[in-house]
Scaffold this motif. Structure first.
Motif, PDB file in Angstrom:
ATOM      1  N   UNK A 100      17.083  79.933  49.967  1.00 16.05           N
ATOM      2  CA  UNK A 100      18.469  79.543  50.198  1.00 16.05           C
ATOM      3  C   UNK A 100      18.994  78.582  49.130  1.00 16.05           C
ATOM      4  N   UNK A 101      18.074  77.929  48.408  1.00 13.61           N
ATOM      5  CA  UNK A 101      18.477  76.904  47.454  1.00 13.61           C
ATOM      6  C   UNK A 101      17.823  77.161  46.094  1.00 13.61           C
ATOM      7  N   UNK A 194      27.031  76.344  50.325  1.00 17.27           N
ATOM      8  CA  UNK A 194      27.176  76.252  51.774  1.00 17.27           C
ATOM      9  C   UNK A 194      27.411  77.630  52.376  1.00 17.27           C
ATOM     10  N   UNK A 195      28.254  78.442  51.733  1.00 17.14           N
ATOM     11  CA  UNK A 195      28.526  79.786  52.243  1.00 17.14           C
ATOM     12  C   UNK A 195      27.267  80.637  52.205  1.00 17.14           C
ATOM     13  N   UNK A 196      26.523  80.545  51.109  1.00 15.41           N
ATOM     14  CA  UNK A 196      25.292  81.310  50.987  1.00 15.41           C
ATOM     15  C   UNK A 196      24.302  80.930  52.079  1.00 15.41           C
ATOM     16  N   UNK A 197      24.180  79.625  52.345  1.00 20.69           N
ATOM     17  CA  UNK A 197      23.272  79.161  53.386  1.00 20.69           C
ATOM     18  C   UNK A 197      23.725  79.658  54.760  1.00 20.69           C
ATOM     19  N   UNK A 198      25.031  79.673  54.986  1.00 22.64           N
ATOM     20  CA  UNK A 198      25.571  80.140  56.256  1.00 22.64           C
ATOM     21  C   UNK A 198      25.218  81.605  56.486  1.00 22.64           C
ATOM     22  N   UNK A 203      20.017  85.613  59.234  1.00 22.57           N
ATOM     23  CA  UNK A 203      18.947  86.590  59.057  1.00 22.57           C
ATOM     24  C   UNK A 203      17.726  86.135  59.836  1.00 22.57           C
ATOM     25  N   UNK A 204      17.180  86.970  60.727  1.00 29.20           N
ATOM     26  CA  UNK A 204      15.999  86.565  61.515  1.00 29.20           C
ATOM     27  C   UNK A 204      14.816  86.264  60.606  1.00 29.20           C
TER      28      UNK A 204
END
Length: 217
Positions: A100-101, A194-198, A203-204
Motif C-alpha cells: 500500500x505504501x 490516501x485514495x490508493x490505501x482506501x 481487498x480481503x
C-alpha cells in the motif's frame, strides 16, 4: 392557540439551547464547528499540520502504525533460518500492508536465542533476516525497498533465558524511511496515497494471512 410550523421549530431550537449536555451549541454555527471527539474527527488535519511544521515525524508515525496493524515478528525453529508456514503467513500479511505504501523502505532485523556463541548467533540472525527479505521480494515487494541489516544475534532477547526460547528466535520488520530523500507527501500526491490505501483496504487478506503461534520447541 395554534402555532405555525416555523414557530414550533424555533421553540424546539431555543429549548435545546438550554440543555447543557447537548451536542450542538447553536443551530446556526458554521459547518465543522462541532468536533466529534469520540471519533477523533479532525485528527487528520492536526496530524498533517504537525508533519508540515516538523513537530511530528511521518516515518515514526508509519512505523508505529505498521507495528499496530501488522504482526511484525516471525519465529524460527532452533538453529534454523527456514521459514515455516506460520512465518510465511505473517510475511504475506506484512507484504499486503507494504504494497500500500511504495514510498516506504523497510529493514528486517534477525535475532536468536542465547544457545551458541555470539559470533555464530550473529551469522544465524543475519541468515534469518535475509530469508525474510527474500520471501517478501517474491510477494511483489521491490528488493530495493527491503534491507536485511546487521543481526542483533542474542543481544536483544524478548525472554531472558540461557536456554532454548522460540520467541527469541525471530526476525522483526520495521519501517526505516522513504525511498526518496525527504519527500513531501502532503502535496498533491498525498491524496493519491490516501485514495490508493482506501481502495486496497477493500481487498480481503489472502487465505492463511493470520498466523498461529506454535509451542516453543
Amino acid at each position: 392557540m395554534k402555532y405555525s410550523l416555523s414557530a414550533t421549530v424555533a421553540l424546539v431550537i431555543l429549548a435545546g439551547c438550554d440543555n447543557a449536555n447537548q451536542t450542538f451549541p447553536s443551530f446556526f454555527s458554521e459547518a465543522g464547528a462541532v468536533v466529534d471527539a469520540h471519533q477523533e474527527f479532525g485528527s487528520a488535519t492536526t496530524h498533517n499540520a504537525a508533519i508540515q511544521n516538523g513537530s511530528k515525524s511521518y516515518t515514526v508515525s508509519l512505523a508505529k502504525r505498521f507495528a499496530e496493524e501488522v504482526q511484525s515478528t516471525v519465529n524460527f525453529a532452533f538453529n534454523s533460518s527456514q521459514l515455516d508456514e506460520n512465518a510465511r503467513a505473517t510475511l504475506r500479511q506484512q507484504a499486503t500492508w507494504i504494497r500500500q505504501f511504495p514510498e516506504i523502505r523497510f529493514r528486517v532485523y534477525g535475532h536468536t536465542d542465547a544457545v551458541g556463541s555470539n559470533a555464530f548467533n550473529k551469522r544465524l540472525g543475519m541468515r534469518r533476516a535475509r530469508a525474510a527479505v527474500s520471501y517478501l521480494s517474491t510477494l511483489g515487494i521491490n528488493r530495493s525497498r527491503l534491507e536485511a541489516v546487521v543481526s542483533f544475534g542474542e543481544t536483544q532477547p524478548l525472554i531472558v533465558t540461557q536456554g532454548r526460547e522460540r520467541r527469541n528466535r525471530r526476525t522483526v520488520t520495521e519501517v526505516s524511511g522513504f525511498v526518496e530523500a525527504n519527500p513531501n507527501l502532503l502535496d498533491g500526491k498525498y491524496a493519491q496515497i490516501i485514495y490508493r490505501e482506501y481502495i486496497t483496504s477493500g481487498v480481503p487478506l489472502p487465505t492463511g494471512a493470520v498466523p498461529t503461534i506454535n509451542a516453543s520447541e
